[in-house]
Write a protein that holds these residues in place. Structure first.
Motif: not given
Length: 236
Positions: A51, A55, A58, A70, A181
């Protein structure tokens, strides 16, 4: 309100009332009749490596301010308010190193709007950043300087500003990550703080002692880590 917070306040109130009883101001301490809530273990869902990689892929396509925000949350464990309060002067650049000093927080306070103050535990802390983050940060600063030069204004002392040099509202980062998300099909329980949980869990998983992890994350002691992170979900 957290159970531990209730316990702390009740302990203080009880001590004051006990003193009043000793001085014969009160006949008895009413706080003694209050049953303290049991501190419950809070289970956090930690993103898997798969995951996190999705992320990161992305974020590579996201606008620079979102990507840096982030990434710093993932790899420094900073809270949202701490990230929003970051200034360029908080970074100490070495030849191949980068040290971040976290000493402030900026958050939305009911009735007062956006307020800047100290960190949650009132202490500053230092975190070393990787060479990759160092490069991303320098590229981001060059872009912000170009924006400022084009508009004939000074570079804002704050990292996270819009194209006009105005500070970005903290909620903006929370809402945008929620959309990311959702697009990735991640669990609905994931939120911005999940990135901080990943940072803490990764350190613990790799054998960093709890006291050091607590200090890096800005916790006053290790009790929160023991209730929240020391469970089987540490297997990433």
């Amino acid at each position: 309100v957290q159970e531990t917070t209730v316990q702390k306040y009740l302990t203080v109130v009880s001590a004051v009332l006990s003193d009043a009883k000793r001085n014969e101001i009160l006949e008895k301490n009413p706080a003694r009749m209050v049953v303290l809530p049991q501190t419950q273990r809070s289970i956090q869902r930690i993103p898997t490596q798969t995951e996190v990689q999705k992320l990161l892929d992305t974020l590579a396509r996201e606008p620079r301010h979102y990507r840096l925000f982030y990434l710093l949350s993932l790899y420094t464990g900073c809270r949202r308010g701490e990230l929003c309060a970051l200034q360029w002067s908080d970074f100490t650049f070495g030849k191949e190193s980068l040290l971040l000093t976290i000493s402030r927080s900026r958050s939305n306070v009911a009735g007062k709007g956006i307020v800047e103050g100290s960190t949650k535990n009132g202490k500053s802390r230092e975190v070393y950043l990787s060479s990759d983050l160092r490069g991303i940060l320098l590229a981001y600063k060059r872009r912000k300087q170009m924006e400022a030069d084009k508009q004939r204004r000074k570079l804002s002392p704050y990292l996270f500003t819009d194209e006009h040099g105005q500070r970005i509202h903290p909620d903006t980062f929370t809402k945008h990550l929620r959309m990311i998300y959702e697009d990735l099909g991640f669990p609905k329980e994931y939120h911005l703080h999940t990135l901080r949980h990943y940072f803490v869990s990764t350190l613990l998983h790799h054998g960093v002692d709890k006291q050091t992890v607590a200090e890096l994350a800005g916790h006053g002691d290790t009790s929160f880590l023991e209730r929240t992170y020391c469970h089987p979900q540490l297997v990433l």
